[in-house]
Scaffold this motif. Structure first.
Motif, PDB file in Angstrom:
ATOM      1  N   VAL A  26       1.066  -1.198   0.127  1.00  0.00           N
ATOM      2  CA  VAL A  26      -0.040  -0.037  -0.078  1.00  0.00           C
ATOM      3  C   VAL A  26       1.013   1.242   0.002  1.00  0.00           C
ATOM      4  O   VAL A  26       1.908   1.284   0.949  1.00  0.00           O
ATOM      5  CB  VAL A  26      -0.983  -0.005   1.152  1.00  0.00           C
ATOM      6  CG1 VAL A  26      -1.671   1.269   1.291  1.00  0.00           C
ATOM      7  CG2 VAL A  26      -1.859  -1.066   1.085  1.00  0.00           C
ATOM      8  N   SER A  27       0.748   2.220  -0.893  1.00  0.00           N
ATOM      9  CA  SER A  27       1.627   3.240  -1.144  1.00  0.00           C
ATOM     10  C   SER A  27       1.552   4.247  -0.036  1.00  0.00           C
ATOM     11  O   SER A  27       2.815   4.877   0.151  1.00  0.00           O
ATOM     12  CB  SER A  27       1.152   4.097  -2.340  1.00  0.00           C
ATOM     13  OG  SER A  27      -0.327   4.341  -2.355  1.00  0.00           O
ATOM     14  N   ASP A  28       0.623   4.363   0.866  1.00  0.00           N
ATOM     15  CA  ASP A  28       0.659   5.363   1.925  1.00  0.00           C
ATOM     16  C   ASP A  28       1.242   4.928   3.144  1.00  0.00           C
ATOM     17  O   ASP A  28       0.468   3.852   3.784  1.00  0.00           O
ATOM     18  CB  ASP A  28      -0.590   6.004   1.920  1.00  0.00           C
ATOM     19  CG  ASP A  28      -0.853   7.298   3.112  1.00  0.00           C
ATOM     20  OD1 ASP A  28       0.263   7.845   3.219  1.00  0.00           O
ATOM     21  OD2 ASP A  28      -1.865   7.765   3.404  1.00  0.00           O
ATOM     22  N   PRO A  29       2.597   4.951   3.381  1.00  0.00           N
ATOM     23  CA  PRO A  29       2.960   4.485   4.714  1.00  0.00           C
ATOM     24  C   PRO A  29       2.223   5.017   6.151  1.00  0.00           C
ATOM     25  O   PRO A  29       1.713   6.065   6.166  1.00  0.00           O
ATOM     26  CB  PRO A  29       4.346   4.851   4.559  1.00  0.00           C
ATOM     27  CG  PRO A  29       4.470   6.081   4.066  1.00  0.00           C
ATOM     28  CD  PRO A  29       3.352   6.051   3.006  1.00  0.00           C
ATOM     29  N   ARG A 142      -4.965 -13.201  13.386  1.00  0.00           N
ATOM     30  CA  ARG A 142      -6.508 -12.259  13.457  1.00  0.00           C
ATOM     31  C   ARG A 142      -6.057 -10.993  13.005  1.00  0.00           C
ATOM     32  O   ARG A 142      -6.726 -10.221  12.153  1.00  0.00           O
ATOM     33  CB  ARG A 142      -7.362 -12.584  14.603  1.00  0.00           C
ATOM     34  CG  ARG A 142      -8.834 -12.055  14.365  1.00  0.00           C
ATOM     35  CD  ARG A 142      -9.363 -12.326  13.227  1.00  0.00           C
ATOM     36  NE  ARG A 142     -10.801 -11.894  13.264  1.00  0.00           N
ATOM     37  CZ  ARG A 142     -11.396 -11.553  12.082  1.00  0.00           C
ATOM     38  NH1 ARG A 142     -10.953 -12.120  10.854  1.00  0.00           N
ATOM     39  NH2 ARG A 142     -12.573 -10.991  12.028  1.00  0.00           N
ATOM     40  N   VAL A 143      -5.249 -10.333  13.850  1.00  0.00           N
ATOM     41  CA  VAL A 143      -4.999  -8.726  13.576  1.00  0.00           C
ATOM     42  C   VAL A 143      -4.357  -8.635  12.267  1.00  0.00           C
ATOM     43  O   VAL A 143      -4.654  -7.503  11.587  1.00  0.00           O
ATOM     44  CB  VAL A 143      -4.033  -8.424  14.675  1.00  0.00           C
ATOM     45  CG1 VAL A 143      -3.663  -6.871  14.367  1.00  0.00           C
ATOM     46  CG2 VAL A 143      -4.533  -8.465  16.065  1.00  0.00           C
ATOM     47  N   MET A 144      -3.474  -9.628  11.879  1.00  0.00           N
ATOM     48  CA  MET A 144      -2.806  -9.483  10.476  1.00  0.00           C
ATOM     49  C   MET A 144      -4.014  -9.466   9.325  1.00  0.00           C
ATOM     50  O   MET A 144      -3.948  -8.781   8.407  1.00  0.00           O
ATOM     51  CB  MET A 144      -1.892 -10.791  10.225  1.00  0.00           C
ATOM     52  CG  MET A 144      -0.621 -10.406  10.992  1.00  0.00           C
ATOM     53  SD  MET A 144       0.633  -9.212  10.380  1.00  0.00           S
ATOM     54  CE  MET A 144       1.054  -9.848   8.809  1.00  0.00           C
ATOM     55  N   ARG A 149      -7.006  -6.788   5.101  1.00  0.00           N
ATOM     56  CA  ARG A 149      -8.469  -6.391   4.502  1.00  0.00           C
ATOM     57  C   ARG A 149      -8.554  -5.089   4.489  1.00  0.00           C
ATOM     58  O   ARG A 149      -9.089  -4.335   3.559  1.00  0.00           O
ATOM     59  CB  ARG A 149      -9.605  -6.954   5.369  1.00  0.00           C
ATOM     60  CG  ARG A 149     -11.046  -6.736   4.898  1.00  0.00           C
ATOM     61  CD  ARG A 149     -12.044  -7.543   5.625  1.00  0.00           C
ATOM     62  NE  ARG A 149     -12.078  -7.095   7.126  1.00  0.00           N
ATOM     63  CZ  ARG A 149     -11.678  -7.751   8.091  1.00  0.00           C
ATOM     64  NH1 ARG A 149     -11.381  -8.971   8.037  1.00  0.00           N
ATOM     65  NH2 ARG A 149     -11.869  -7.200   9.270  1.00  0.00           N
ATOM     66  N   GLU A 150      -8.134  -4.292   5.727  1.00  0.00           N
ATOM     67  CA  GLU A 150      -8.420  -2.762   5.832  1.00  0.00           C
ATOM     68  C   GLU A 150      -7.267  -1.842   5.132  1.00  0.00           C
ATOM     69  O   GLU A 150      -7.302  -0.591   4.878  1.00  0.00           O
ATOM     70  CB  GLU A 150      -8.436  -2.230   7.012  1.00  0.00           C
ATOM     71  CG  GLU A 150      -9.657  -3.087   7.958  1.00  0.00           C
ATOM     72  CD  GLU A 150     -11.070  -2.552   7.389  1.00  0.00           C
ATOM     73  OE1 GLU A 150     -11.162  -1.254   6.778  1.00  0.00           O
ATOM     74  OE2 GLU A 150     -12.082  -2.932   7.608  1.00  0.00           O
ATOM     75  N   ALA A 151      -5.925  -2.414   4.507  1.00  0.00           N
ATOM     76  CA  ALA A 151      -4.928  -1.589   4.307  1.00  0.00           C
ATOM     77  C   ALA A 151      -5.213  -0.703   3.238  1.00  0.00           C
ATOM     78  O   ALA A 151      -4.712   0.465   3.412  1.00  0.00           O
ATOM     79  CB  ALA A 151      -3.751  -2.509   3.729  1.00  0.00           C
ATOM     80  N   ALA A 152      -5.943  -1.055   2.233  1.00  0.00           N
ATOM     81  CA  ALA A 152      -6.022  -0.100   1.126  1.00  0.00           C
ATOM     82  C   ALA A 152      -7.260   0.596   1.211  1.00  0.00           C
ATOM     83  O   ALA A 152      -7.713   1.396   0.132  1.00  0.00           O
ATOM     84  CB  ALA A 152      -6.320  -0.699  -0.201  1.00  0.00           C
ATOM     85  N   PHE A 161      -8.023   2.874  12.159  1.00  0.00           N
ATOM     86  CA  PHE A 161      -8.409   1.479  12.714  1.00  0.00           C
ATOM     87  C   PHE A 161      -6.945   0.918  12.326  1.00  0.00           C
ATOM     88  O   PHE A 161      -6.532   0.182  13.101  1.00  0.00           O
ATOM     89  CB  PHE A 161      -9.375   0.941  11.847  1.00  0.00           C
ATOM     90  CG  PHE A 161      -9.605  -0.640  12.151  1.00  0.00           C
ATOM     91  CD1 PHE A 161     -10.284  -1.180  13.347  1.00  0.00           C
ATOM     92  CD2 PHE A 161      -8.984  -1.481  11.261  1.00  0.00           C
ATOM     93  CE1 PHE A 161     -10.486  -2.526  13.363  1.00  0.00           C
ATOM     94  CE2 PHE A 161      -9.110  -2.814  11.487  1.00  0.00           C
ATOM     95  CZ  PHE A 161      -9.616  -3.362  12.448  1.00  0.00           C
ATOM     96  N   VAL A 162      -6.330   1.055  11.224  1.00  0.00           N
ATOM     97  CA  VAL A 162      -5.237   0.294  10.705  1.00  0.00           C
ATOM     98  C   VAL A 162      -4.038   0.831  11.751  1.00  0.00           C
ATOM     99  O   VAL A 162      -3.330   0.003  11.934  1.00  0.00           O
ATOM    100  CB  VAL A 162      -4.883   0.671   9.286  1.00  0.00           C
ATOM    101  CG1 VAL A 162      -3.431   0.519   8.735  1.00  0.00           C
ATOM    102  CG2 VAL A 162      -5.866   0.071   8.356  1.00  0.00           C
TER     103      VAL A 162
END
Length: 297
Positions: A26-29, A142-144, A149-152, A161-162
């Motif tokens: 994901v491009s935005d660190p 589970r956290v991973m 799922r939410e990364a992008a 949340f991330v």
């Protein structure tokens, strides 16, 4: 071997050089230059991975595969099961062998972010992550999954949340997979040497059609029955029984490709006294009956 991060390249680029596809970062660190991937996949791997800048945390999806990492004179082995994680600490290099295609998601974690989360837990002491391969940790897994799922997701609430979920992951890593946690509990047990694993596995393969007892396997490794069971699982990620069943099912799949062989004969050839016992074991391992497997190939 572990060393300062300044001599190593970025983890995603290093992985891209040895995998059949590059990690879709994901491009935005996040804070502390931490980055994520969503859920993705790559094929089998048999290659050397040099030490990398930052820590790599991996969790898995889909069909389990055997995985081995030879690092710092050790052989770390496991399976890519759901709810398990692999940790490649910063600067650690070694040889990787992954048996087949796997589904994964990654967190590329900076030491800065890890240390910030460790301040309250470790009292300001420097924390180093431990090398893990296919290590069962349902909480971290589970956290991973949630991070993958939410990364992008584009909305600001997802970003919050991330960030918080990444802090939770860091906390779990410090508690259960770090130099700090190692000081709080008993020393980890060592597994078998490579030659012992090969000797036992070769013996299993040569006796798939016969009963195989723990005493004879332990004798091959030169260990007591109890020590052998513990050491074998530490080395391979499986109990001796699970390994024997896996080898039997692997051989059965090969034999089922031959339409001239009756299922009853195949069952006997891989150590099952009745077709029903064979069918139950095969279905548990593959999700289908021997007959359905044969029809589908």
């Amino acid at each position: 071997m572990q060393a300062a991060s300044s001599g190593f390249g970025k983890a995603p680029e290093a992985l891209a050089r040895i995998l059949d596809s590059a990690p879709p970062v994901v491009s935005d660190p996040l804070r502390g230059e931490t980055t994520l991937t969503g859920r993705w996949g790559h094929g089998e791997l048999h290659d050397h991975l040099p030490g990398m800048e930052g820590h790599v945390i991996i969790t898995y999806y889909g069909q389990p595969q055997d995985i081995v990492w030879r690092v710092e004179g050790q052989r770390l082995a496991g399976q890519t099961r759901t709810g398990s994680i692999t940790i490649i600490p910063e600067g650690h290099d070694g040889r990787w062998d992954i048996a087949g295609s796997i589904g994964v998601s990654h967190v590329f974690l900076s030491q800065e972010r890890l240390q910030a989360c460790a301040e309250d837990i470790a009292g300001g002491k420097t924390v180093d992550l431990l090398a893990r391969v296919g290590f069962d940790d349902p909480l971290a897994g589970r956290v991973m999954e949630m991070l993958g799922r939410e990364a992008a997701a584009p909305d600001p609430s997802a970003r919050l949340f991330v960030e918080q979920a990444t802090d939770l992951l860091c906390t779990q890593l410090v508690r259960g997979h770090s130099s700090f946690s190692a000081l709080q509990g008993p020393a980890p047990r060592r597994g078998l040497a490579d030659w012992q694993v090969r000797k036992v596995t070769d013996y299993m393969r040569a006796h798939l059609d016969a009963p195989v007892g723990l005493d004879e396997l332990a004798a091959l490794a030169g260990l007591s029955r109890f020590h052998f069971c513990t050491a074998f699982k530490a080395a391979t990620g499986k109990s001796p029984h699970e390994q024997l069943v896996a080898l039997r099912i692997e051989r059965a799949r090969q034999l089922l490709l031959r339409p001239d062989l009756p299922v009853t004969e195949i069952a006997l050839a891989v150590g099952y006294e009745t077709p029903s016992a064979f069918a139950a074991s095969f279905r548990k391992a593959t999700g289908m009956t021997p007959s359905a497997f044969r029809q589908g190939v």
